[in-house]
Write a protein that holds these residues in place. Structure first.
Motif, PDB file in Angstrom:
ATOM      1  N   ARG A  30      -7.281  18.937  12.736  1.00  0.00           N
ATOM      2  CA  ARG A  30      -6.245  18.056  13.328  1.00  0.00           C
ATOM      3  C   ARG A  30      -5.776  18.597  14.681  1.00  0.00           C
ATOM      4  O   ARG A  30      -5.475  17.832  15.595  1.00  0.00           O
ATOM      5  CB  ARG A  30      -5.063  17.895  12.376  1.00  0.00           C
ATOM      6  N   LEU A 102       1.359  15.555   8.941  1.00  0.00           N
ATOM      7  CA  LEU A 102       1.809  14.219   8.493  1.00  0.00           C
ATOM      8  C   LEU A 102       2.241  13.347   9.672  1.00  0.00           C
ATOM      9  O   LEU A 102       3.275  12.669   9.628  1.00  0.00           O
ATOM     10  CB  LEU A 102       2.965  14.352   7.491  1.00  0.00           C
ATOM     11  N   GLY A 103       1.482  13.434  10.731  1.00  0.00           N
ATOM     12  CA  GLY A 103       1.763  12.609  11.917  1.00  0.00           C
ATOM     13  C   GLY A 103       3.109  12.940  12.567  1.00  0.00           C
ATOM     14  O   GLY A 103       3.679  12.108  13.271  1.00  0.00           O
ATOM     15  N   SER A 105       5.736  13.024  11.189  1.00  0.00           N
ATOM     16  CA  SER A 105       6.730  12.094  10.633  1.00  0.00           C
ATOM     17  C   SER A 105       7.994  12.855  10.228  1.00  0.00           C
ATOM     18  O   SER A 105       7.964  14.042   9.923  1.00  0.00           O
ATOM     19  CB  SER A 105       6.157  11.333   9.429  1.00  0.00           C
ATOM     20  N   ALA A 135       4.949   9.873  14.193  1.00  0.00           N
ATOM     21  CA  ALA A 135       4.697   8.545  13.630  1.00  0.00           C
ATOM     22  C   ALA A 135       5.955   7.925  13.035  1.00  0.00           C
ATOM     23  O   ALA A 135       5.890   6.903  12.364  1.00  0.00           O
ATOM     24  CB  ALA A 135       3.611   8.636  12.576  1.00  0.00           C
ATOM     25  N   GLY A 136       7.103   8.539  13.248  1.00  0.00           N
ATOM     26  CA  GLY A 136       8.371   7.924  12.825  1.00  0.00           C
ATOM     27  C   GLY A 136       8.818   8.382  11.452  1.00  0.00           C
ATOM     28  O   GLY A 136       8.476   9.486  10.996  1.00  0.00           O
ATOM     29  N   ALA A 137       9.589   7.526  10.797  1.00  0.00           N
ATOM     30  CA  ALA A 137      10.149   7.872   9.489  1.00  0.00           C
ATOM     31  C   ALA A 137       9.030   8.192   8.500  1.00  0.00           C
ATOM     32  O   ALA A 137       8.049   7.454   8.412  1.00  0.00           O
ATOM     33  CB  ALA A 137      10.986   6.704   8.979  1.00  0.00           C
ATOM     34  N   ARG A 138       9.189   9.310   7.742  1.00  0.00           N
ATOM     35  CA  ARG A 138       8.150   9.672   6.761  1.00  0.00           C
ATOM     36  C   ARG A 138       8.227   8.702   5.591  1.00  0.00           C
ATOM     37  O   ARG A 138       9.202   8.707   4.817  1.00  0.00           O
ATOM     38  CB  ARG A 138       8.343  11.119   6.300  1.00  0.00           C
ATOM     39  N   ILE A 139       7.205   7.896   5.493  1.00  0.00           N
ATOM     40  CA  ILE A 139       7.243   6.768   4.563  1.00  0.00           C
ATOM     41  C   ILE A 139       7.472   7.234   3.121  1.00  0.00           C
ATOM     42  O   ILE A 139       8.269   6.647   2.387  1.00  0.00           O
ATOM     43  CB  ILE A 139       5.941   5.936   4.700  1.00  0.00           C
ATOM     44  N   GLN A 140       6.835   8.345   2.745  1.00  0.00           N
ATOM     45  CA  GLN A 140       6.952   8.844   1.359  1.00  0.00           C
ATOM     46  C   GLN A 140       8.382   9.240   1.000  1.00  0.00           C
ATOM     47  O   GLN A 140       8.733   9.310  -0.174  1.00  0.00           O
ATOM     48  CB  GLN A 140       6.063  10.087   1.153  1.00  0.00           C
ATOM     49  N   ALA A 174       7.966   5.371  17.662  1.00  0.00           N
ATOM     50  CA  ALA A 174       8.012   3.966  17.255  1.00  0.00           C
ATOM     51  C   ALA A 174       9.098   3.704  16.239  1.00  0.00           C
ATOM     52  O   ALA A 174       9.607   4.620  15.603  1.00  0.00           O
ATOM     53  CB  ALA A 174       6.654   3.580  16.668  1.00  0.00           C
ATOM     54  N   GLY A 176      12.597   2.843  14.464  1.00  0.00           N
ATOM     55  CA  GLY A 176      13.946   3.363  14.693  1.00  0.00           C
ATOM     56  C   GLY A 176      13.941   4.679  15.445  1.00  0.00           C
ATOM     57  O   GLY A 176      14.934   5.047  16.067  1.00  0.00           O
TER      58      GLY A 176
HETATM   59  C1  LIG Z   1      12.833   4.480  11.368  1.00  0.00           C
HETATM   60  C2  LIG Z   1      11.305   4.471  11.721  1.00  0.00           C
HETATM   61  O1  LIG Z   1      10.841   5.411  12.309  1.00  0.00           O
HETATM   62  S1  LIG Z   1      10.367   3.136  11.274  1.00  0.00           S
HETATM   63  C3  LIG Z   1       8.721   3.510  11.804  1.00  0.00           C
HETATM   64  C4  LIG Z   1       7.858   4.082  10.704  1.00  0.00           C
HETATM   65  N1  LIG Z   1       6.620   4.468  11.259  1.00  0.00           N
HETATM   66  C5  LIG Z   1       5.578   3.607  11.411  1.00  0.00           C
HETATM   67  O2  LIG Z   1       5.633   2.451  11.058  1.00  0.00           O
HETATM   68  C6  LIG Z   1       4.327   4.179  12.049  1.00  0.00           C
HETATM   69  C7  LIG Z   1       3.210   4.381  11.007  1.00  0.00           C
HETATM   70  N2  LIG Z   1       2.087   5.089  11.577  1.00  0.00           N
HETATM   71  C8  LIG Z   1       1.197   4.498  12.429  1.00  0.00           C
HETATM   72  O3  LIG Z   1       1.274   3.326  12.723  1.00  0.00           O
HETATM   73  C9  LIG Z   1       0.106   5.363  12.969  1.00  0.00           C
HETATM   74  O4  LIG Z   1       0.038   6.553  12.194  1.00  0.00           O
HETATM   75  C10 LIG Z   1       0.269   5.729  14.428  1.00  0.00           C
HETATM   76  C11 LIG Z   1       0.008   4.487  15.270  1.00  0.00           C
HETATM   77  C12 LIG Z   1       1.685   6.239  14.717  1.00  0.00           C
HETATM   78  C13 LIG Z   1      -0.720   6.856  14.826  1.00  0.00           C
HETATM   79  O5  LIG Z   1      -2.015   6.474  14.516  1.00  0.00           O
HETATM   80  P1  LIG Z   1      -3.207   7.552  14.538  1.00  0.00           P
HETATM   81  O6  LIG Z   1      -3.145   8.341  15.794  1.00  0.00           O
HETATM   82  O7  LIG Z   1      -4.448   6.823  14.235  1.00  0.00           O
HETATM   83  O8  LIG Z   1      -2.858   8.582  13.391  1.00  0.00           O
HETATM   84  P2  LIG Z   1      -2.972   8.352  11.829  1.00  0.00           P
HETATM   85  O9  LIG Z   1      -2.605   6.974  11.420  1.00  0.00           O
HETATM   86  O10 LIG Z   1      -4.313   8.868  11.378  1.00  0.00           O
HETATM   87  O11 LIG Z   1      -1.824   9.315  11.307  1.00  0.00           O
HETATM   88  C14 LIG Z   1      -1.942  10.743  11.345  1.00  0.00           C
HETATM   89  C15 LIG Z   1      -1.469  11.305  10.023  1.00  0.00           C
HETATM   90  O12 LIG Z   1      -0.083  11.012   9.870  1.00  0.00           O
HETATM   91  C16 LIG Z   1       0.148  10.317   8.652  1.00  0.00           C
HETATM   92  N3  LIG Z   1       1.223   9.356   8.923  1.00  0.00           N
HETATM   93  C17 LIG Z   1       1.260   8.428   9.895  1.00  0.00           C
HETATM   94  N4  LIG Z   1       2.412   7.756   9.873  1.00  0.00           N
HETATM   95  C18 LIG Z   1       3.153   8.322   8.885  1.00  0.00           C
HETATM   96  C19 LIG Z   1       4.445   8.082   8.389  1.00  0.00           C
HETATM   97  N5  LIG Z   1       5.262   7.191   8.979  1.00  0.00           N
HETATM   98  N6  LIG Z   1       4.871   8.811   7.328  1.00  0.00           N
HETATM   99  C20 LIG Z   1       4.089   9.744   6.778  1.00  0.00           C
HETATM  100  N7  LIG Z   1       2.842  10.026   7.224  1.00  0.00           N
HETATM  101  C21 LIG Z   1       2.391   9.319   8.253  1.00  0.00           C
HETATM  102  C22 LIG Z   1      -1.171   9.645   8.351  1.00  0.00           C
HETATM  103  O13 LIG Z   1      -1.263   9.398   6.970  1.00  0.00           O
HETATM  104  C23 LIG Z   1      -2.150  10.690   8.830  1.00  0.00           C
HETATM  105  O14 LIG Z   1      -2.228  11.709   7.866  1.00  0.00           O
HETATM  106  P3  LIG Z   1      -3.557  12.596   7.708  1.00  0.00           P
HETATM  107  O15 LIG Z   1      -3.661  13.440   8.931  1.00  0.00           O
HETATM  108  O16 LIG Z   1      -3.292  13.420   6.499  1.00  0.00           O
HETATM  109  O17 LIG Z   1      -4.676  11.654   7.574  1.00  0.00           O
END
Ligand SMILES: CC(=O)SCCNC(=O)CCNC(=O)[C@H](O)C(C)(C)COP(=O)(O)OP(=O)(O)OC[C@H]1O[C@@H](n2cnc3c(N)ncnc32)[C@H](O)[C@@H]1OP(=O)(O)O
Length: 520
Positions: A30, A102-103, A105, A135-140, A174, A176
């Motif tokens: 990574r 974990l991006g 996150s 990648a923003g808020a950690r979805i899990q 991205a 919030g």
């Molecule tokens: C309050 C808020 O922040 S709301 C916003 C919540 N966030 C989102 O909706 C964004 C979700 N993520 C994405 O759209 C994409 O990951 C992007 C566009 C940010 C980046 O895309 P890429 O460069 O292709 O990276 P990719 O998708 O492979 O993510 C990298 C790693 O982070 C992880 N990851 C990405 N987003 C999240 C997240 N929000 N929570 C936890 N893990 C995440 C992926 O599972 C991946 O894990 P891995 O390395 O173990 O495979």
């Protein structure tokens, strides 16, 4: 029987092993991916940003407490590297999001690492720098991660104006997540590798059917030219990080202090003859205000803020005899320097930033007025223009206004006239202060006379000439005390430096209030 020495070595080795694992972030694969396209890793960014060897890491061994969906998931360093260091010898706090974990996150403990250093920064009165790549808020982690954001946003807001907060956007930002940078003082973006948006291209496509790429939606170009969300754009991570260092040089450590002075070899008494060539007396002809600024300030160095957005007004930092100053100037080359909604927002925000951080303000005026038009009126130019008036009146830092050429109408007031709180107002011999330009004024005041005249064109020309004679100069305003002096252009640098010296220890009280109610 264990030998004490060996046991200690084992403990040390275990610590080093744990530390090495944290420092490996998301692992070699990574990290390699992260570096594609010239990006740096979270730790490399800190190294480039800070003085060599000054970084002291905090929260190295913090782990997530992410609940059921995070069981068995490893997140070395919790996806963010945090600590303190120095920039040009001055202490700063920094968090650097690690996209390889974990991006990058944001979960609850990731946020705890960030808020820990924010609190330390506030307690010790030092700037906070956020290097955003997440990648923003950690979805899990669900609502816990939203709570983490809340804790950061809350601190962004309450520490605003107390300590400088700077955001570098070096990857995704991205949802919030954008609101933390948006609540800080400055946003710097790297071109081509960073973006900011509330809802991404896929959601937009499903809701509005618009087709847009990440870059078109929220890249550095968009935010430094169209939206005005970001302040500065650079080519690549290293340039952004150098930009942060540069910017900090103009700012104090906190609201109690002044920005550091920088010794200069540029004499305070240097004459500024070039201004005589730059500024054209003909009120209708534009001239380069940037050149005026370069001629006045130390070594011609000007750090323009938001140079690509609302170009009809110029704002930025420079030094006069080593002291940091904020400059606000009309730009006669763009929209004749008129003030519109974006220019008002840009200037008001900058004025307030200077005031928060005790940076004196120099205002250079060449303005015909607010931009006329239905679109501007309906979009609320009254509300936005009011921000400039408010910001100038509210600011208690030393304020000098220099009228370089025309200064008309409401814009005369919005550009910090005497009555709006300027401490000292100067004008050049090229200046003209009036309610409006001679043509417009003659047509209104002498309309009947012009209409009834046997030769309306000749009468109009005569009335315009009379009006110009009476008002198109700085002396009427100077005779009434609205201008403190009409000064030679070639002596301007010396006069400005002496005047700011005079105002250095200025104090200005304001009536008690919780806070003012600036029109937003
Ligand atoms: C309050 C808020 O922040 S709301 C916003 C919540 N966030 C989102 O909706 C964004 C979700 N993520 C994405 O759209 C994409 O990951 C992007 C566009 C940010 C980046 O895309 P890429 O460069 O292709 O990276 P990719 O998708 O492979 O993510 C990298 C790693 O982070 C992880 N990851 C990405 N987003 C999240 C997240 N929000 N929570 C936890 N893990 C995440 C992926 O599972 C991946 O894990 P891995 O390395 O173990 O495979």
């Amino acid at each position: 029987m264990t030998q004490p020495g060996i046991e200690l070595q084992e403990l040390i080795a275990a610590m080093e092993q744990r530390r090495a694992k944290v420092e490996q972030g998301g692992g070699p694969e990574r990290l390699k991916k992260q570096k594609q396209g010239g990006k740096l890793t979270a730790r490399e960014r800190i190294e480039v940003l800070l003085d060599p060897g000054s970084f002291l890491e905090m929260g190295t061994f913090v782990e997530h407490r992410g609940g059921r969906l995070m069981q068995g998931v490893e997140a070395p360093g919790e996806g963010v590297v945090t600590g303190r260091g120095t920039i040009d010898g001055r202490q700063v706090f920094v968090f650097s999001q690690d996209f390889t974990v974990l991006g990058g996150s944001l979960g609850k403990m990731n946020a705890a690492k960030v808020t820990k250093i924010m609190d330390l920064a506030a307690k010790t009165g030092c700037p906070v720098i956020g290097l955003n790549d997440s990648a923003g808020a950690r979805i899990q982690e669900g609502v816990d991660s939203l709570s983490g954001y809340g804790e950061i946003f809350y601190r962004n807001a309450i520490y605003s104006g107390a300590i400088p907060q700077i955001s570098a956007i070096l990857g995704p930002c991205a949802g919030g997540a954008v609101y933390s940078p948006a609540l800080t003082d400055f946003i710097l973006m790297s071109e081509g590798s960073s973006y900011m948006f509330i809802t991404g291209p896929e959601v937009i496509k499903s809701v509005t059917r618009e087709d847009v790429t990440f870059d078109q939606l929220g890249g550095a170009d968009v935010h430094t030219r169209k939206s005005g969300v970001a302040h500065l754009e650079y080519d690549g991570d290293e340039a952004v990080l150098r930009g942060v260092r540069d910017l900090l040089g103009y700012l104090p450590q906190n609201a109690h202090e002044k920005a550091p002075a920088l010794p200069t070899n540029d004499p305070a008494t240097r004459t500024t003859e070039k201004l005589l060539e730059i500024v054209v007396p003909d009120q209708r002809k534009p001239y380069p205000m940037h050149d005026v600024i370069h001629e006045l300030v130390d070594d011609g160095t000007f750090l323009e803020i938001q140079p690509g957005w609302a170009k009809n007004i110029i704002v930025g930092f420079a030094r006069l005899n080593g002291e940091s100053v904020g400059i606000v100037a009309n730009n006669p080359r763009v929209m004749a320097g008129t003030l519109n909604i974006d220019a008002s927002d840009k200037a008001a925000r900058f004025i307030r930033t200077c005031d928060c951080y005790n940076i004196p303000i120099l205002t250079l005026v060449d303005v015909t007025g607010f931009l006329p038009g239905v679109a501007q009126e309906h979009a609320g130019i009254i509300r936005h223009g009011a921000k400039m008036l408010y910001a100038y009146a509210e600011a208690t830092v030393p304020k000098i206004t220099l009228i370089t050429r025309k200064s008309y109408g409401g814009a005369y007031l919005a550009m910090n006239s005497r009555d709006m709180g300027a401490d000292v107002v100067y004008a050049w011999p090229t200046a003209a202060v009036a309610v409006m330009g001679a043509e417009g004024a003659a047509n209104i005041v002498y309309r009947r006379e012009i209409q009834q005249s046997e030769n309306p064109d000749a009468t109009r020309a005569q009335k315009i000439a009379e009006y110009k004679d009476a008002f198109d100069n700085p002396y009427v305003a100077a005779s009434k005390g609205y201008i403190d002096d009409v000064i030679p252009m070639e002596d301007t640098r010396r006069i400005l430096i002496q005047t700011f010296e005079m105002l250095r220890d200025k104090e200005e009280a304001r009536p008690y209030k919780k806070h003012g109610n600036i029109p937003l």
